[in-house]
Enzyme design. Structure first.
Site, PDB file in Angstrom:
ATOM      1  N   HIS A 157      10.929  -5.023  -4.463  1.00  0.00           N
ATOM      2  CA  HIS A 157      10.145  -4.446  -3.360  1.00  0.00           C
ATOM      3  C   HIS A 157       8.790  -3.921  -3.814  1.00  0.00           C
ATOM      4  O   HIS A 157       7.935  -3.643  -2.992  1.00  0.00           O
ATOM      5  CB  HIS A 157      10.939  -3.323  -2.689  1.00  0.00           C
ATOM      6  CG  HIS A 157      12.119  -3.829  -1.919  1.00  0.00           C
ATOM      7  ND1 HIS A 157      12.152  -3.902  -0.550  1.00  0.00           N
ATOM      8  CD2 HIS A 157      13.305  -4.335  -2.342  1.00  0.00           C
ATOM      9  CE1 HIS A 157      13.304  -4.408  -0.157  1.00  0.00           C
ATOM     10  NE2 HIS A 157      14.025  -4.673  -1.221  1.00  0.00           N
ATOM     11  N   ASP A 365       0.591  -1.329  -3.983  1.00  0.00           N
ATOM     12  CA  ASP A 365       1.791  -1.200  -3.164  1.00  0.00           C
ATOM     13  C   ASP A 365       2.426  -2.578  -3.053  1.00  0.00           C
ATOM     14  O   ASP A 365       1.716  -3.562  -2.857  1.00  0.00           O
ATOM     15  CB  ASP A 365       1.406  -0.684  -1.762  1.00  0.00           C
ATOM     16  CG  ASP A 365       2.476   0.217  -1.164  1.00  0.00           C
ATOM     17  OD1 ASP A 365       3.661  -0.011  -1.465  1.00  0.00           O
ATOM     18  OD2 ASP A 365       2.122   1.132  -0.397  1.00  0.00           O
TER      19      ASP A 365
HETATM   20  P1  ADP Z   1       7.343   3.190   0.331  1.00  0.00           P
HETATM   21  O1  ADP Z   1       8.543   2.306   0.447  1.00  0.00           O
HETATM   22  O2  ADP Z   1       6.624   3.127  -0.984  1.00  0.00           O
HETATM   23  O3  ADP Z   1       7.587   4.601   0.745  1.00  0.00           O
HETATM   24  P2  ADP Z   1       6.336   1.798   2.684  1.00  0.00           P
HETATM   25  O4  ADP Z   1       5.066   2.014   3.431  1.00  0.00           O
HETATM   26  O5  ADP Z   1       6.665   0.389   2.422  1.00  0.00           O
HETATM   27  O6  ADP Z   1       6.250   2.647   1.359  1.00  0.00           O
HETATM   28  O7  ADP Z   1       7.541   2.429   3.512  1.00  0.00           O
HETATM   29  C1  ADP Z   1       7.510   3.753   3.891  1.00  0.00           C
HETATM   30  C2  ADP Z   1       8.497   3.995   5.012  1.00  0.00           C
HETATM   31  O8  ADP Z   1       8.776   5.378   5.078  1.00  0.00           O
HETATM   32  C3  ADP Z   1       7.963   3.565   6.358  1.00  0.00           C
HETATM   33  O9  ADP Z   1       8.995   3.031   7.125  1.00  0.00           O
HETATM   34  C4  ADP Z   1       7.456   4.880   6.933  1.00  0.00           C
HETATM   35  O10 ADP Z   1       7.525   4.950   8.327  1.00  0.00           O
HETATM   36  C5  ADP Z   1       8.390   5.893   6.320  1.00  0.00           C
HETATM   37  N1  ADP Z   1       7.691   7.162   6.132  1.00  0.00           N
HETATM   38  C6  ADP Z   1       6.650   7.441   5.340  1.00  0.00           C
HETATM   39  N2  ADP Z   1       6.250   8.708   5.477  1.00  0.00           N
HETATM   40  C7  ADP Z   1       7.048   9.256   6.399  1.00  0.00           C
HETATM   41  C8  ADP Z   1       7.136  10.544   7.024  1.00  0.00           C
HETATM   42  N3  ADP Z   1       6.317  11.550   6.727  1.00  0.00           N
HETATM   43  N4  ADP Z   1       8.105  10.727   7.932  1.00  0.00           N
HETATM   44  C9  ADP Z   1       8.924   9.727   8.254  1.00  0.00           C
HETATM   45  N5  ADP Z   1       8.894   8.509   7.723  1.00  0.00           N
HETATM   46  C10 ADP Z   1       7.968   8.266   6.821  1.00  0.00           C
END
Ligand code: ADP
Length: 467
Positions: A157, A365
């Site tokens: 991922h 990312d």
């Molecule tokens: P990572 O897997 O590195 O965290 P991604 O952008 O691929 O990055 O996925 C992040 C996920 O986590 C997304 O589904 C996003 O909506 C969720 N997310 C990130 N920050 C928050 C937050 N403050 N509250 C709720 N969900 C969050």
């Protein structure tokens, strides 16, 4: 028909999917497994005094879940250690932050062995195994030693780094050798796939066969790019739910006619949060008339708080947001709203929908699902503008965004200005393009593509590009 067995470090049952705090992997898998007659195997998140190999098997949200506890030392060395302090920074090109400690290597291998030892008795002849992410790179090689000859796929991922970056890892070759016990390796992007192939060819004495397969260590495997998507339809529906509407109204009321520039991230150094704050400050400096007309809403949920680097980053962001506000705020305007909480998915969808600009500017990312959620959350009649880092895997599919180099502060500042002023017609056009991709290349498309390729051993494309 065999079953699908998904293996990942943490198992987040589908019924938790709406909470939306688990990160990209869990969100994607909950959606993917919802309709599968599968087993989801992984760590329970609990620790135990002494590892027993006992599995807790339960059915949650239509999915059979098999969970094992780990010892506290396992969690320390394998999860906090090798996964999050060695591989995570390394694969995100932060060699300066990588910890190389022998106990981490040992813990990583020990836990992978424990996973293999507890998983293999569950495996039936026709099952397909699909291992997720950097916590479990060597799992297949350990399963093979137990005699498991089933098809095993692996999906990474996070990015696969450039060869010379990867080579800074002690025992990098041994780690890559274990990957040759999979049948199929999946990466997020062509960029990561190419980096892996380059390592195989130039550092592992391997070769890329004319049909695209990779040969090294006496074994032949297939590898491809499978960009992960979101549960687009559900997310779009969530964006018009009552909860989302309540959040939308809350945000719009508190905006007082100002444009909202939104960032939503885990609090992680790969997300480029400091660079983003500084670029926003640069934008205010370049465009003094925009003071009082916009504000930055940065939601950054704290994660991995036991790791020092994360504590330090949090302190720097506290200080930076405080400084920008101290210098620019007026009695009736705060330029940065900085929030360290997590929100439900439908609440987030409402926040995205109320945004005029989405700032998704990671330094590295694997994919970045927030970029896709932001697009899916918009009102197509009056959509917000996505500013996206060229170093997010998502950029390969989302060229209709304003693509920026997150290391270029001035360029980011100007992209913010362009986004804030973008005419409705252009916003609609870009959003339509982006939305088409987000809807078509969703998480079900991703899963189907990977699983189909894992099942089908013979298929190759004439140009030998990926298959
Ligand atoms: P990572 O897997 O590195 O965290 P991604 O952008 O691929 O990055 O996925 C992040 C996920 O986590 C997304 O589904 C996003 O909506 C969720 N997310 C990130 N920050 C928050 C937050 N403050 N509250 C709720 N969900 C969050």
């Amino acid at each position: 028909m065999g079953r699908l067995i998904v293996v990942s470090n943490r198992v987040n049952p589908p019924s938790d999917a709406s909470v939306g705090t688990q990160g990209g992997l869990a969100m994607a898998l909950s959606a993917a497994l919802r309709e599968e007659n599968g087993i989801w195997f992984g760590w329970s998140g609990q620790t135990t005094e002494a590892f027993t190999g006992h599995l807790s098997i339960q059915k949650i949200g239509g999915v059979t879940v098999a969970l094992t506890d780990l010892e506290a030392q396992d969690v320390q060395e394998y999860y906090n250690g090798y996964a999050n302090r060695t591989l995570w920074p390394l694969f995100h090109y932060r060699t300066d932050l990588v910890a190389f400690e022998r106990s981490f290597d040992e813990g990583y291998l020990r836990v992978n062995q424990r996973f293999a030892d507890t998983l293999f008795p569950l495996v039936e002849k026709e099952d397909l195994l699909w291992v997720q992410d950097y916590h479990l790179l060597p799992l297949a090689s350990m399963l093979r030693k137990h005699g498991v000859s089933n098809r095993i796929g692996f999906f990474l991922h996070i990015p696969w780094p450039a060869m010379r970056v990867f080579q800074t890892l002690p025992k990098h070759r041994e780690l890559v050798e274990t990957l040759f016990d999979y049948d199929l390796l999946g990466f997020q992007t062509e960029d990561s796939l190419n980096a892996f192939q380059e390592y195989v060819v130039h550092a592992a004495d391997g070769e890329r066969l004319p049909d695209g397969r990779l040969r090294a260590f006496g074994k032949t495997i297939r590898a491809g790019a499978f960009p992960i998507g979101i549960d687009s339809e559900d997310f779009t529906a969530a964006a018009t739910s009552d909860k989302a509407l309540a959040f939308y109204n809350l945000m719009r009321n508190s905006q007082a006619g100002r444009k909202m520039i939104t960032g939503v991230d885990r609090l992680d150094y790969s997300k480029g949060l400091e660079e983003r704050f500084l670029a926003y400050e640069q934008f205010l400096n370049n465009h003094p008339r925009m003071e009082g007309e916009v504000f930055l809403m940065q939601i950054a949920t704290a994660t991995r708080e036991e790791v020092n680097t994360y504590q330090e980053l949090r302190a720097r962001l506290d200080s930076l947001s405080g400084r920008i506000n101290g210098e620019h705020a007026t009695i009736d305007w705060v330029p940065v709203r900085y929030v360290n909480r997590a929100y439900r998915r439908d609440e987030l969808a409402g926040i995205y929908r109320a945004s005029h600009v989405g700032l998704v500017t990671p330094l590295r990312d694997g994919m970045n699902l927030v970029a896709k959620e932001f697009v899916a959350g918009q009102d197509e009649r009056d959509p917000g503008v996505l500013i996206l880092s060229e170093f997010a895997g998502a950029a390969a599919q989302m060229q209709a965004a304003l693509i920026v180099n997150p290391f270029d502060r001035q360029a980011m500042a100007e992209a913010i200005a362009e986004a804030v002023h973008m005419p409705l017609k252009e916003r609609r056009q870009r959003h339509e393009d982006l939305m088409r991709g987000v809807m078509a290349e969703d998480v079900v498309w991703w899963r189907n593509d990977f699983v189909a390729k894992l099942k089908d051993e013979g298929e190759v494309t004439p140009d030998g590009d990926t298959f």
